[in-house]
Each structure stands twice: as C-alpha cells, then as structure tokens.
Design an enzyme around this catalytic site. Structure first.
Site, PDB file in Angstrom:
ATOM      1  CE  LYS A  92     -17.309 -13.054  11.300  1.00 27.28           C
ATOM      2  NZ  LYS A  92     -17.573 -11.884  12.155  1.00 27.28           N
ATOM      3  NE  ARG A 150      -4.296  -1.594   1.806  1.00 30.54           N
ATOM      4  CZ  ARG A 150      -5.080  -2.239   2.656  1.00 30.54           C
ATOM      5  NH1 ARG A 150      -4.735  -2.360   3.915  1.00 30.54           N
ATOM      6  NH2 ARG A 150      -6.214  -2.764   2.246  1.00 30.54           N
ATOM      7  N   GLY A 209     -12.561  -4.652   0.927  1.00 30.29           N
ATOM      8  CA  GLY A 209     -13.970  -4.315   1.141  1.00 30.29           C
ATOM      9  C   GLY A 209     -14.464  -3.352   0.069  1.00 30.29           C
ATOM     10  N   GLY A 215      -5.870  -5.680  -0.032  1.00 30.90           N
ATOM     11  CA  GLY A 215      -4.502  -5.663   0.461  1.00 30.90           C
ATOM     12  C   GLY A 215      -4.117  -6.982   1.101  1.00 30.90           C
TER      13      GLY A 215
HETATM   14  P1  AMP Z   1     -10.651 -12.619   5.973  1.00 33.04           P
HETATM   15  O1  AMP Z   1     -10.070 -11.829   7.106  1.00 33.04           O
HETATM   16  O2  AMP Z   1     -12.082 -12.935   6.090  1.00 33.04           O
HETATM   17  O3  AMP Z   1     -10.236 -12.085   4.616  1.00 33.04           O
HETATM   18  O4  AMP Z   1      -9.924 -14.033   6.053  1.00 33.04           O
HETATM   19  C1  AMP Z   1      -8.542 -14.191   5.952  1.00 33.04           C
HETATM   20  C2  AMP Z   1      -8.116 -15.253   6.926  1.00 33.04           C
HETATM   21  O5  AMP Z   1      -8.892 -16.422   6.724  1.00 33.04           O
HETATM   22  C3  AMP Z   1      -6.684 -15.693   6.769  1.00 33.04           C
HETATM   23  O6  AMP Z   1      -5.939 -15.214   7.858  1.00 33.04           O
HETATM   24  C4  AMP Z   1      -6.749 -17.216   6.749  1.00 33.04           C
HETATM   25  O7  AMP Z   1      -5.811 -17.828   7.600  1.00 33.04           O
HETATM   26  C5  AMP Z   1      -8.149 -17.490   7.242  1.00 33.04           C
HETATM   27  N1  AMP Z   1      -8.695 -18.776   6.743  1.00 33.04           N
HETATM   28  C6  AMP Z   1      -8.795 -19.173   5.484  1.00 33.04           C
HETATM   29  N2  AMP Z   1      -9.286 -20.422   5.409  1.00 33.04           N
HETATM   30  C7  AMP Z   1      -9.498 -20.830   6.679  1.00 33.04           C
HETATM   31  C8  AMP Z   1      -9.981 -22.030   7.270  1.00 33.04           C
HETATM   32  N3  AMP Z   1     -10.337 -23.068   6.518  1.00 33.04           N
HETATM   33  N4  AMP Z   1     -10.068 -22.074   8.599  1.00 33.04           N
HETATM   34  C9  AMP Z   1      -9.699 -21.017   9.360  1.00 33.04           C
HETATM   35  N5  AMP Z   1      -9.234 -19.865   8.870  1.00 33.04           N
HETATM   36  C10 AMP Z   1      -9.125 -19.775   7.542  1.00 33.04           C
END
Ligand code: AMP
Length: 405
Positions: A202, A37, A384, A360
């Site tokens: 999520k 960034r 986002g 990012g």
């Molecule tokens: P987000 O913050 O929603 O973009 O998600 C990113 C995070 O999701 C990363 O730090 C990954 O480690 C986590 N992640 C991806 N797949 C999984 C999974 N199967 N179980 C737990 N965490 C996950």
C-alpha cells in the site's frame, strides 16, 4: 536524555520483571511461521534470569478485537520460547486475571512465565487514556520492574508500551537498545550515499515516510504493489495492478519534491505481468509503457518488478554505503513473483557499509527466500516502528524510556 538501559535498574536479584516483548509472529493454523521475533527476545530473557530476576513475558499477537480469541493465543509462542531457552516457560490463560496471578505467584526465582495475549483486553490498545491507564495498573501488579523490549510496538501509545512504563521503574531491553543504536546511526549522518528501498502493497501507508525521508536520502527506490501508483502518476496505464487512485496526486507531489531536492528516485522500468493473482498464473515481462499490451490486455496485473528493474535496483543498492529496506518488491510468497525481492536481498548482502532490513515481515520474506540473518548488517524487528524512527517521529514507547530523538 538518553535511553534508560538495563544497567539503570540496579540489582534484579530476587525481583519480578515484566518483560514487554514483541512476539507477534506469523501463525498458520496455530503453527508458528518465522520465529525471528521470539529468537530476538531470548538474549534479554537470559540476561534477566542470569541476574536472578523472575521474568514474566507479555506480548500482543495479531489484532484480536479486545477480547479472548483462541486463534491468537500466545500458548504456541510460550512453547517455542521454552524450546529456544531450553528451560520451562509457565503459561497463564489470562493477562491480569486469576490465572496470571496464580502462575506468577508459583514462579521460582530466576524462572520464566508468560501471560496471554495483551490484546485480549480492551484496555491495551484503547483510544481512551483512562482505560489504558487502568489496564496498565492491573499489569503493574505483576512485577516490580518493567523491561520494554518490544521494538515493533514502540511507536504505539498502548497500555503495556507507554502507561505501564510510567507506573513501574522501567528500562529498555537489549533488543530495543540495539535497534535504537543502529537506527540512530541512520538518522545522524549515515555514511553516504544513503539509499532507502521501499516496497509492499500500500502506497498510502508509506507516503508520510517518503515525504519525511526525501530531505535525508540520496536515492529512493520504489517497488512492490505501491510502484503502480507511481507509474500511474507518470501517466502509464497499469491494467489490473494494485493502484490507489486517490493517492496519485500526493505521489506526483512526492516525485516533484524528489526532483527539486536532487534525490535520485528509482522506479521500475519493467514488471512481471500475470493473467491472474495466483502462483501458477501465466505471466510475462513487459516494459512500463506496455503493461496493458501483454496477452492479458488491461486485465493483466503486475506482481513483481521485472529483471531490468531488479538489475538497476541491485546496482544502486550495491553502490550505496548505507541502505535501509522495507517491503517486498513483489508477491514473493509465490515463487514466480519472488525474483525482484530476491535480487534486492542479494544486493543487500553485498553492501560494503551498513545494510538494514526494516520489519518482521520483510525479514520473514528474506528468510523464506533462504537468506541468513548474518548476511545483513541489521534486521530490525519493527517495520512501522523503524520507518517512524527514520522519519524522525517522536515514538511514545521510547520517549517514556528517556529517549529524545
Ligand atoms: P505490506 O503489508 O504493505 O508490507 O506488503 C506486503 C505484501 O505486499 C506482501 O504480502 C506481498 O505479496 C504484497 N505485494 C508486493 N508486491 C505486490 C504486487 N505487485 N501486487 C500485489 N501485492 C504485492
């Protein structure tokens, strides 16, 4: 109306420009992780100083609670910007107080300064419009003109993004203009087939996006932690994998809607299941029917898509003409669970049309796996913001610069 760009500001020689950037980089014990960034902001800073403007850079960093917190100081970011520019960057230890005023008054023409983290002030992200307006007026006293170049925050109605752009003459910086140009191509007649790949942890964050993208895409690919809510909605037991039970019904509606619209919804057919959430955990590959039939039973947790899913996702990506990807396929921070994210990244480099990585964090994931920025069509600095743009949402920080979706 079209986005106001830098040319609309007229001569900047001898003028003071407040540059709202997004320098929200990952920091570990005060050390900068991925500096993408900061790099992305350099061309706009150079453009401005080359035209004789004195540039005051401002940004948020992380989510301090509206008061100073040394863990989130922008001081290391100012140092990094100085290295990248090869020119001094003065730093002020407040945003709109005596330190900022003194630093800015001392700046020579065509040089650069940076003020402290905007979110150290409660007015920046306040829900109260009057409080935001008040803070924006204090910021406005720093400069003659605002250049808005923090693409990662244009979906937020915050003082430096929205109110400030109504007080000062304002225009989009080079980064925001480039982001809008590319993402606009995705929303207006992308070359087809058009695939969107979503991952991350999520599902609740992404349901709105999915709903809004279904009428626009040919293929929707789901991985990451969110895939388990989809699998649960289809009746698969998912052990101790990430699961948002409260979202199962909404996910089921999305699955039905995809079918009704003829959108190809690609869900994983296998996963890497681990005994615990740790880098050295014992792990195995299981089909989605057998996630609880591994040696770890119902306490096993799926931490990545499996190799069959990775191959199928890669095929679908490679055979698409336009692909947008946001969110890792698994816990890529741990090498044992990075295979899915790596396979998707690899396939993204082979898209013959336009490949866009949104966010990012997704960009940092790809860089940490050894890919170069120039292997992709475009890397958006806003996760986002890029998702909301693709959904067709009105983004306050762009509308205030004249942009109409
Ligand atoms: P987000 O913050 O929603 O973009 O998600 C990113 C995070 O999701 C990363 O730090 C990954 O480690 C986590 N992640 C991806 N797949 C999984 C999974 N199967 N179980 C737990 N965490 C996950």
């Amino acid at each position: 109306m079209a986005l106001r760009t830098l040319d609309s500001l007229g001569s900047l020689d001898g003028r003071r420009v407040l540059l709202r950037a997004d320098l929200n980089v990952p920091l570990h014990d005060g050390r900068i992780g991925d500096d993408g960034r900061i790099r992305a902001t350099v061309p706009t800073v150079r453009w401005l100083t080359e035209r004789g403007a004195t540039v005051v850079v401002c940004s948020h960093l992380s989510r301090p609670a509206g008061s100073p917190d040394p863990r989130f100081s922008l001081a290391p970011v100012a140092e990094r910007l100085e290295e990248l520019l090869g020119a001094p960057v003065a730093f002020a230890a407040d945003t709109a107080g005596p330190a900022a005023s003194a630093m800015i008054d001392a700046l020579e023409p065509a040089t650069v300064g940076m003020i402290e983290n905007l979110r150290f002030e409660p007015g920046e992200a306040s829900k109260d419009a009057a409080e935001r307006e008040d803070f924006a007026r204090r910021l406005a006293s720093h400069a003659d003109v605002l250049v808005s170049d923090g693409f990662g925050v244009v979906h937020r109605k915050q003082a430096s993004v929205y109110e400030l752009a109504r007080i000062l003459p304002s225009a989009a910086g080079l980064l925001v203009a480039a982001e809008v140009e590319i993402l606009h191509r995705l929303t207006t007649g992308p070359s087809r087939p058009y695939a969107v790949v979503l991952g991350g942890s999520k599902v609740s964050d992404k349901l709105g996006v999915i709903e809004n993208l279904l009428p626009r895409v040919d293929t929707l690919i789901i991985g990451g932690g969110m895939m388990f809510t989809f699998l649960a909605a289809q009746g698969h037991p998912v052990g101790a994998s990430l699961l948002e039970t409260s979202q199962i019904d909404a996910v089921r509606r999305n699955i039905d809607e995809a079918r009704r619209r003829g959108v190809r919804l690609l869900l994983p057919t296998d996963a890497v299941v681990a005994e615990t959430f740790s880098a050295d955990a014992a792990h195995t590959v299981a089909g989605v029917d057998d996630l609880e039939r591994t040696p770890f039973g119902a306490s096993g947790m799926g931490l990545d898509i499996g190799p069959d899913s990775a191959a199928a996702f890669a095929d679908a990506i490679r055979s698409s003409s336009t692909v947008f990807w946001n969110g890792p396929m698994g816990v890529f921070e741990m090498p044992a669970f990075a295979g899915g994210t790596r396979a998707v990244a690899e396939a993204m480099t082979e898209v013959s049309g336009l490949s866009v990585i949104g966010g990012g964090d997704s960009a940092a994931a790809v860089r940490s796996l050894g890919f170069r920025d120039d292997q992709f069509g475009h890397i958006s600095t806003g996760g986002g913001a890029s998702l909301e743009f693709l959904e067709g949402a009105a983004l306050p920080g762009l509308e205030v610069l004249g942009w109409q979706p």
